[in-house]
Design a protein around this motif. Structure first.
Motif, PDB file in Angstrom:
ATOM      1  N   GLY A  51       3.346   2.435  -7.400  1.00 27.56           N
ATOM      2  CA  GLY A  51       4.623   2.246  -8.057  1.00 27.56           C
ATOM      3  C   GLY A  51       5.024   0.788  -8.039  1.00 27.56           C
ATOM      4  N   ASP A  52       5.487   0.274  -9.195  1.00 26.57           N
ATOM      5  CA  ASP A  52       5.954  -1.117  -9.226  1.00 26.57           C
ATOM      6  C   ASP A  52       7.474  -1.193  -9.316  1.00 26.57           C
ATOM      7  OD1 ASP A  52       6.474  -0.424 -11.826  1.00 26.57           O
ATOM      8  OD2 ASP A  52       5.244  -1.991 -12.731  1.00 26.57           O
ATOM      9  N   GLY A  53       8.111  -0.050  -9.317  1.00 30.24           N
ATOM     10  CA  GLY A  53       9.562   0.059  -9.276  1.00 30.24           C
ATOM     11  C   GLY A  53       9.888   1.387  -8.631  1.00 30.24           C
ATOM     12  N   LEU A  54      11.133   1.655  -8.361  1.00 37.87           N
ATOM     13  CA  LEU A  54      11.477   2.857  -7.609  1.00 37.87           C
ATOM     14  C   LEU A  54      11.090   4.120  -8.369  1.00 37.87           C
ATOM     15  CD1 LEU A  54      12.669   3.868  -4.988  1.00 37.87           C
ATOM     16  CD2 LEU A  54      14.913   3.926  -6.094  1.00 37.87           C
ATOM     17  N   ALA A  73       0.964   4.291  -3.181  1.00 37.62           N
ATOM     18  CA  ALA A  73       1.518   3.047  -2.643  1.00 37.62           C
ATOM     19  C   ALA A  73       2.887   2.861  -3.290  1.00 37.62           C
ATOM     20  CB  ALA A  73       0.609   1.864  -2.954  1.00 37.62           C
ATOM     21  N   CYS A  74       3.872   2.458  -2.495  1.00 41.32           N
ATOM     22  CA  CYS A  74       5.253   2.397  -2.977  1.00 41.32           C
ATOM     23  C   CYS A  74       5.880   1.050  -2.650  1.00 41.32           C
ATOM     24  CB  CYS A  74       6.086   3.506  -2.338  1.00 41.32           C
ATOM     25  SG  CYS A  74       5.445   5.178  -2.625  1.00 41.32           S
ATOM     26  N   ALA A  75       6.533   0.458  -3.639  1.00 44.71           N
ATOM     27  CA  ALA A  75       7.224  -0.823  -3.445  1.00 44.71           C
ATOM     28  C   ALA A  75       7.939  -1.199  -4.734  1.00 44.71           C
ATOM     29  CB  ALA A  75       6.240  -1.923  -3.050  1.00 44.71           C
ATOM     30  N   ILE A  76       8.590  -2.358  -4.680  1.00 46.86           N
ATOM     31  CA  ILE A  76       9.207  -2.953  -5.862  1.00 46.86           C
ATOM     32  C   ILE A  76       8.401  -4.199  -6.227  1.00 46.86           C
ATOM     33  CG2 ILE A  76      11.296  -3.968  -6.840  1.00 46.86           C
ATOM     34  CD1 ILE A  76      11.556  -0.990  -6.137  1.00 46.86           C
ATOM     35  N   HIS A  77       7.957  -4.261  -7.466  1.00 45.32           N
ATOM     36  CA  HIS A  77       7.146  -5.377  -7.961  1.00 45.32           C
ATOM     37  C   HIS A  77       7.932  -6.683  -7.829  1.00 45.32           C
ATOM     38  CE1 HIS A  77       4.890  -7.766 -10.946  1.00 45.32           C
ATOM     39  NE2 HIS A  77       3.925  -6.880 -10.814  1.00 45.32           N
ATOM     40  N   PRO A  78       7.252  -7.790  -7.527  1.00 43.01           N
ATOM     41  CA  PRO A  78       7.990  -9.054  -7.347  1.00 43.01           C
ATOM     42  C   PRO A  78       8.833  -9.473  -8.540  1.00 43.01           C
ATOM     43  CG  PRO A  78       5.602  -9.413  -7.414  1.00 43.01           C
ATOM     44  CD  PRO A  78       5.823  -7.956  -7.231  1.00 43.01           C
ATOM     45  N   THR A  79       8.379  -9.197  -9.750  1.00 45.03           N
ATOM     46  CA  THR A  79       9.175  -9.587 -10.912  1.00 45.03           C
ATOM     47  C   THR A  79      10.475  -8.792 -10.996  1.00 45.03           C
ATOM     48  OG1 THR A  79       8.004  -8.024 -12.350  1.00 45.03           O
ATOM     49  CG2 THR A  79       7.144 -10.283 -12.222  1.00 45.03           C
ATOM     50  N   ARG A  80      10.525  -7.661 -10.300  1.00 44.48           N
ATOM     51  CA  ARG A  80      11.712  -6.802 -10.308  1.00 44.48           C
ATOM     52  C   ARG A  80      12.424  -6.839  -8.964  1.00 44.48           C
ATOM     53  NH1 ARG A  80       9.539  -1.176 -12.797  1.00 44.48           N
ATOM     54  NH2 ARG A  80      11.779  -0.735 -12.733  1.00 44.48           N
ATOM     55  N   ALA A  81      12.180  -7.875  -8.197  1.00 49.39           N
ATOM     56  CA  ALA A  81      12.716  -7.941  -6.835  1.00 49.39           C
ATOM     57  C   ALA A  81      14.239  -7.901  -6.791  1.00 49.39           C
ATOM     58  CB  ALA A  81      12.201  -9.207  -6.139  1.00 49.39           C
ATOM     59  N   GLU A  83      15.982  -5.813  -8.122  1.00 45.84           N
ATOM     60  CA  GLU A  83      16.382  -4.405  -8.072  1.00 45.84           C
ATOM     61  C   GLU A  83      16.401  -3.857  -6.647  1.00 45.84           C
ATOM     62  OE1 GLU A  83      13.797  -2.206 -10.634  1.00 45.84           O
ATOM     63  OE2 GLU A  83      14.142  -3.516 -12.367  1.00 45.84           O
ATOM     64  N   LEU A  84      16.002  -4.667  -5.690  1.00 45.89           N
ATOM     65  CA  LEU A  84      15.865  -4.194  -4.306  1.00 45.89           C
ATOM     66  C   LEU A  84      17.225  -4.232  -3.602  1.00 45.89           C
ATOM     67  CD1 LEU A  84      13.653  -3.175  -2.382  1.00 45.89           C
ATOM     68  CD2 LEU A  84      13.355  -5.526  -1.608  1.00 45.89           C
ATOM     69  N   ASP A  85      18.094  -3.318  -3.984  1.00 41.92           N
ATOM     70  CA  ASP A  85      19.413  -3.243  -3.350  1.00 41.92           C
ATOM     71  C   ASP A  85      19.346  -2.362  -2.106  1.00 41.92           C
ATOM     72  OD1 ASP A  85      19.234  -0.653  -4.356  1.00 41.92           O
ATOM     73  OD2 ASP A  85      20.694  -0.983  -5.958  1.00 41.92           O
ATOM     74  N   VAL A 126      14.267 -14.894  -4.559  1.00 34.73           N
ATOM     75  CA  VAL A 126      14.513 -13.451  -4.480  1.00 34.73           C
ATOM     76  C   VAL A 126      13.191 -12.712  -4.245  1.00 34.73           C
ATOM     77  CG1 VAL A 126      15.385 -11.442  -5.748  1.00 34.73           C
ATOM     78  CG2 VAL A 126      16.569 -13.641  -5.912  1.00 34.73           C
ATOM     79  N   GLN A 127      12.138 -13.148  -4.919  1.00 39.04           N
ATOM     80  CA  GLN A 127      10.817 -12.561  -4.691  1.00 39.04           C
ATOM     81  C   GLN A 127      10.386 -12.726  -3.233  1.00 39.04           C
ATOM     82  OE1 GLN A 127       7.655 -13.553  -7.413  1.00 39.04           O
ATOM     83  NE2 GLN A 127       9.004 -13.596  -9.204  1.00 39.04           N
ATOM     84  N   GLU A 128      10.617 -13.906  -2.688  1.00 35.08           N
ATOM     85  CA  GLU A 128      10.197 -14.148  -1.310  1.00 35.08           C
ATOM     86  C   GLU A 128      10.940 -13.242  -0.334  1.00 35.08           C
ATOM     87  OE1 GLU A 128       9.929 -17.674   2.083  1.00 35.08           O
ATOM     88  OE2 GLU A 128       9.892 -18.205  -0.054  1.00 35.08           O
ATOM     89  N   GLU A 129      12.241 -13.090  -0.508  1.00 33.58           N
ATOM     90  CA  GLU A 129      13.007 -12.229   0.402  1.00 33.58           C
ATOM     91  C   GLU A 129      12.530 -10.788   0.299  1.00 33.58           C
ATOM     92  OE1 GLU A 129      15.774  -9.630   2.158  1.00 33.58           O
ATOM     93  OE2 GLU A 129      15.449  -9.686  -0.009  1.00 33.58           O
TER      94      GLU A 129
END
Length: 273
Positions: A51-54, A73-81, A83-85, A126-129
């Motif tokens: 998954g590259d988004g929720l 595998a589950c996470a938020i893609h860096p380009t969509r970082a 969205e990580l609220d 934002v990607q780094e965090e």
């Protein structure tokens, strides 16, 4: 003059024991059962869907519960970082603790889209965090870390170097220069090669595939993208990974069957299955 028609993709000769270490089954837009059946007919015994988004992560985890040969595998893609609220972090932490989720990914650094589509792409800070959040989640859960890296070599290596070390680090769709491959191998990371290793101009990727020691190499489709030659440009799926396996095997001076056995062991270790 009409455009030259691309040949319809067909699997290579079946190779028993193949794995697909990174694919996006939810993005292929076909029934899951049909994709898995075609993959099995081509010798693909195990698949990690990502998954590259929720939303896609939820569907990846659902697919892993539906089919015993599929894990997620589950996470938020860096380009969509961006969205990580808070709610998304909470849900990812829940998903990460599900036994059918075997990796935290794909996460990492992508500066290509910062340059080409800055309005819709998360900025580097934002990607780094977000990357550091995912690294910590992988450490806490004991899951592998699955990394997306596009034109972010220096930042990726820097962040990994000063972060806690996950149990396993996998660089998916490896496409970086040879010096990055050497550094990653020295650090013990796993390089995963997709269909772009078959492209004629990418001799450096075949050299990187030859450099990786046994236990530090995987193969993947990254479907529906990165379709291998001779079907480049068509839609990809797990059943086509035999073409990539044949090229990687040749680069490593081994047979496709021997490569399948090698990457099968690495898949088991990296994903803990």
């Amino acid at each position: 003059m009409s455009k030259k028609k691309r040949p319809t993709p067909v699997p290579a000769e079946p190779i028993a024991g193949l794995v697909d270490a990174h694919t996006h089954l939810a993005s292929i837009k076909e029934p899951l059962s049909e994709l898995v059946a075609r993959a099995k007919a081509a010798g693909v015994e195990r698949i990690c869907t990502v998954g590259d988004g929720l939303d896609e992560a939820e569907r990846a985890l659902a697919a892993a519960h539906e089919h015993p040969s599929v894990v997620a595998a589950c996470a938020i893609h860096p380009t969509r970082a961006h969205e990580l609220d808070g709610a998304t972090r909470t849900r990812l932490a829940e998903m990460a603790r599900d036994p059918r989720c075997v990796a935290i990914g794909e996460t990492g650094v992508d500066t290509y889209w910062i340059t080409h589509d800055p309005e819709s792409t998360a900025p580097l800070e934002v990607q780094e965090e977000a990357f550091r959040f995912h690294i910590q989640l992988a450490v806490e859960t004991g899951k592998a870390l699955m990394i997306h890296n596009r034109e972010g070599d220096e930042d990726m290596l820097r962040i990994l170097a000063d972060s806690p070390r996950p149990r396993e680090v996998m660089l998916h769709c490896f496409s970086s220069p040879l010096e990055v491959a050497r550094e990653a191998i020295e650090r013990g990371y796993v390089l995963s090669f997709a269909g772009n290793v078959t492209f004629k101009r990418n001799a450096y990727l075949r050299e990187a595939a030859a450099l990786a020691p046994a236990g530090q190499l995987l193969i993947e489709t990254d479907a529906p993208y990165m379709t291998p030659e001779p079907f480049r440009g068509a839609r990809n799926e797990p059943s086509l990974i035999g073409h990539t396996a044949a090229v990687v095997a040749q680069a490593r001076s081994t047979t496709p069957a021997e490569l399948a056995a090698e990457v099968g062991l690495t898949y088991s270790r990296v994903f803990g299955v």
